[in-house]
Design a protein around this motif. Structure first.
Motif, short mmCIF file in Angstrom:
data_model
loop_
_atom_site.label_atom_id
_atom_site.label_comp_id
_atom_site.label_asym_id
_atom_site.label_seq_id
_atom_site.Cartn_x
_atom_site.Cartn_y
_atom_site.Cartn_z
N GLY A 59 -80.94 -7.47 66.09
CA GLY A 59 -80.48 -7.40 64.72
C GLY A 59 -80.80 -8.66 63.94
N SER A 60 -80.30 -8.72 62.72
CA SER A 60 -80.54 -9.88 61.88
C SER A 60 -79.73 -11.09 62.34
CB SER A 60 -80.19 -9.56 60.43
OG SER A 60 -78.85 -9.11 60.34
N THR A 61 -78.58 -10.82 62.96
CA THR A 61 -77.70 -11.93 63.36
C THR A 61 -77.37 -11.95 64.85
OG1 THR A 61 -75.74 -10.60 62.78
CG2 THR A 61 -76.61 -12.05 61.07
N THR A 62 -77.59 -10.83 65.55
CA THR A 62 -77.28 -10.78 66.98
C THR A 62 -78.35 -10.01 67.74
OG1 THR A 62 -75.95 -8.77 66.65
CG2 THR A 62 -74.75 -10.86 66.72
N SER A 63 -78.45 -10.31 69.03
CA SER A 63 -79.34 -9.58 69.94
C SER A 63 -78.47 -8.91 71.00
CB SER A 63 -80.34 -10.53 70.61
OG SER A 63 -81.12 -11.20 69.65
N LYS A 64 -78.68 -7.61 71.20
CA LYS A 64 -77.87 -6.85 72.15
C LYS A 64 -78.77 -6.16 73.16
CE LYS A 64 -76.89 -5.59 68.31
NZ LYS A 64 -77.26 -6.08 66.93
N GLY A 65 -78.29 -6.00 74.37
CA GLY A 65 -79.10 -5.33 75.38
C GLY A 65 -78.26 -4.62 76.42
N MET A 66 -78.84 -3.58 77.03
CA MET A 66 -78.14 -2.84 78.09
C MET A 66 -79.15 -2.30 79.09
SD MET A 66 -75.47 0.38 77.82
CE MET A 66 -74.25 -0.58 76.92
N ILE A 67 -78.80 -2.42 80.37
CA ILE A 67 -79.60 -1.82 81.45
C ILE A 67 -78.81 -0.65 82.03
CG2 ILE A 67 -80.63 -2.17 83.73
CD1 ILE A 67 -81.00 -5.12 83.01
N LEU A 68 -79.47 0.50 82.11
CA LEU A 68 -78.85 1.68 82.70
C LEU A 68 -79.53 2.04 84.01
CD1 LEU A 68 -78.47 4.21 79.70
CD2 LEU A 68 -76.73 2.68 80.65
N LYS A 69 -78.74 2.61 84.92
CA LYS A 69 -79.28 3.16 86.17
C LYS A 69 -79.24 4.68 86.06
CE LYS A 69 -76.79 3.38 89.95
NZ LYS A 69 -76.00 2.99 91.14
N ASN A 70 -80.37 5.31 86.29
CA ASN A 70 -80.48 6.77 86.30
C ASN A 70 -79.97 7.42 85.01
OD1 ASN A 70 -81.54 6.57 88.87
ND2 ASN A 70 -79.55 6.88 89.87
N GLY A 71 -80.14 6.72 83.90
CA GLY A 71 -79.84 7.29 82.59
C GLY A 71 -78.39 7.49 82.27
N SER A 72 -77.47 6.85 83.05
CA SER A 72 -76.05 7.05 82.75
C SER A 72 -75.16 5.87 83.14
CB SER A 72 -75.53 8.32 83.45
OG SER A 72 -75.68 8.21 84.85
N ASP A 73 -75.48 5.19 84.21
CA ASP A 73 -74.59 4.14 84.70
C ASP A 73 -75.00 2.77 84.14
OD1 ASP A 73 -73.36 6.09 86.23
OD2 ASP A 73 -74.64 5.71 87.97
N GLU A 74 -74.05 2.11 83.48
CA GLU A 74 -74.34 0.78 82.93
C GLU A 74 -74.36 -0.26 84.05
OE1 GLU A 74 -72.11 -2.60 80.27
OE2 GLU A 74 -71.84 -0.52 79.64
N ILE A 75 -75.47 -0.96 84.17
CA ILE A 75 -75.63 -1.99 85.18
C ILE A 75 -75.35 -3.38 84.59
CG2 ILE A 75 -77.27 -3.09 86.76
CD1 ILE A 75 -76.33 -0.28 87.56
N ALA A 76 -75.76 -3.56 83.34
CA ALA A 76 -75.56 -4.86 82.68
C ALA A 76 -75.62 -4.66 81.18
CB ALA A 76 -76.63 -5.86 83.12
N SER A 77 -74.87 -5.49 80.45
CA SER A 77 -74.95 -5.49 78.99
C SER A 77 -74.61 -6.89 78.50
CB SER A 77 -74.01 -4.46 78.37
OG SER A 77 -72.65 -4.77 78.65
N SER A 78 -75.16 -7.24 77.35
CA SER A 78 -74.92 -8.57 76.83
C SER A 78 -75.13 -8.58 75.32
CB SER A 78 -75.86 -9.58 77.50
OG SER A 78 -75.57 -10.90 77.06
N ILE A 79 -74.43 -9.49 74.66
CA ILE A 79 -74.56 -9.72 73.22
C ILE A 79 -74.75 -11.21 73.02
CG2 ILE A 79 -73.44 -9.57 70.96
CD1 ILE A 79 -71.79 -7.21 72.10
N VAL A 80 -75.82 -11.58 72.33
CA VAL A 80 -76.11 -12.98 72.03
C VAL A 80 -76.04 -13.17 70.52
CG1 VAL A 80 -77.86 -14.80 72.11
CG2 VAL A 80 -77.56 -13.26 74.08
N LEU A 81 -75.28 -14.16 70.08
CA LEU A 81 -75.08 -14.38 68.65
C LEU A 81 -76.26 -15.13 68.02
CD1 LEU A 81 -71.29 -15.31 68.66
CD2 LEU A 81 -72.35 -13.09 68.20
N ALA A 82 -77.43 -14.53 68.16
CA ALA A 82 -78.66 -15.04 67.54
C ALA A 82 -79.62 -13.87 67.48
CB ALA A 82 -79.26 -16.19 68.35
N GLY A 83 -80.17 -13.63 66.30
CA GLY A 83 -80.99 -12.44 66.11
C GLY A 83 -82.47 -12.72 66.02
N THR A 84 -83.14 -11.90 65.22
CA THR A 84 -84.60 -11.99 65.10
C THR A 84 -85.03 -13.35 64.56
OG1 THR A 84 -86.53 -10.88 64.17
CG2 THR A 84 -84.60 -11.00 62.75
#
Length: 260
Positions: A10-35
């Motif tokens: 985003g303009s102010t934050t970067s977000k990410g998520m890793i899924l296993k087999n299209g349903s199980d969340e393995i990792a997620s993170s939000i960083v307060l710095a964007g593009t």
């Protein structure tokens, strides 16, 4: 195991998520710095550290968001409208209206019963009704952005913030402070101002229940409550509201793998 990665820059934050087999969340993170910052790089490092995975373990990566075109490490890119629709529909299959308030814009999406977006309306010309507006107001009041909800809950007579422009609203808030308006009433008025602006957008596209808020501002209970009152309908949201775009991107990435 199939691991897919969704990134929302985003303009102010970067977000990410890793899924296993299209349903199980393995990792997620939000960083307060964007593009345009080191935010996306920091995000990737956090996701790999958290999951214990390596880049070569990821079957497919999709990037979305304001900064998607500047990110070179993804296999494909999709619009944030498409990804937010997918993420919200995955968590809340009954939702037909998505209100997404980000750092620099506000969007209202209409979904069909398959969770596909059928229409949308967007305000990206003015900071009023966005996270940026709340950031500016919090600075004026010398509050942390997370304190706005707590202050708004104490209000007994929310102040009227009539200006729809952030610059003029800033002057208006400073004037009301000088006149001795209580902090909680000022904060409630600010939340009401955002809600009123976004409700105007939503009413133009039409409100169909169930309604969900996504984006960082969804975590502000003061704005959520004011928006519920404006629209006259309950609003659902997830504690992971800010990760809806990243979730949707990871889900689409899984579909790409399965359809190869």
């Amino acid at each position: 195991m199939i691991y897919t990665l969704g990134i929302d820059i985003g303009s102010t934050t970067s977000k990410g998520m890793i899924l296993k087999n299209g349903s199980d969340e393995i990792a997620s993170s939000i960083v307060l710095a964007g593009t345009g910052t080191a935010g996306p790089k920091m995000l990737m490092e956090q996701l790999y550290e958290q999951s214990g995975l390596k880049p070569e373990d990821i079957a497919f990566t999709i990037v979305t968001g304001y900064g998607r075109k500047t990110f070179q490490e993804a296999d494909d890119q999709l619009s944030e409208l498409t990804c937010h629709s997918k993420g919200v529909s995955f968590l809340f299959p009954q939702v037909r209206t998505v209100i997404d308030i980000g750092g620099q814009d506000a969007k209202v999406l209409a979904l069909n019963d398959q969770g596909k977006m059928t229409n949308f309306i967007m305000n990206d010309k003015c900071a009023a009704g966005t996270g940026r507006f709340l950031d500016v107001m919090a600075q004026i009041l010398q509050l942390k952005i997370g304190d706005l909800e707590k202050e708004a809950e104490k209000a007994d007579n929310p102040a009227k913030i009539s200006s729809t422009c952030t610059v003029f609203a800033e002057s208006e808030v400073i004037s009301q402070l000088a006149m001795g308006v209580d902090m909680p009433n000022l904060v409630a008025g600010i939340c009401q101002s955002v809600a009123s602006r976004v409700a105007g957008l939503a009413k133009r596209i039409g409100i169909h229940e169930q309604v969900c808020m996504s984006g960082g501002v969804a975590q502000n209970g003061g704005v959520r409550k004011a928006l519920q009152n404006e629209l006259g309908v309950p609003i659902v949201y997830s504690e992971q509201a800010q990760l809806m775009g990243a979730l949707g991107a990871a889900l689409y990435a899984y579909e790409r793998v399965m359809n190869k």
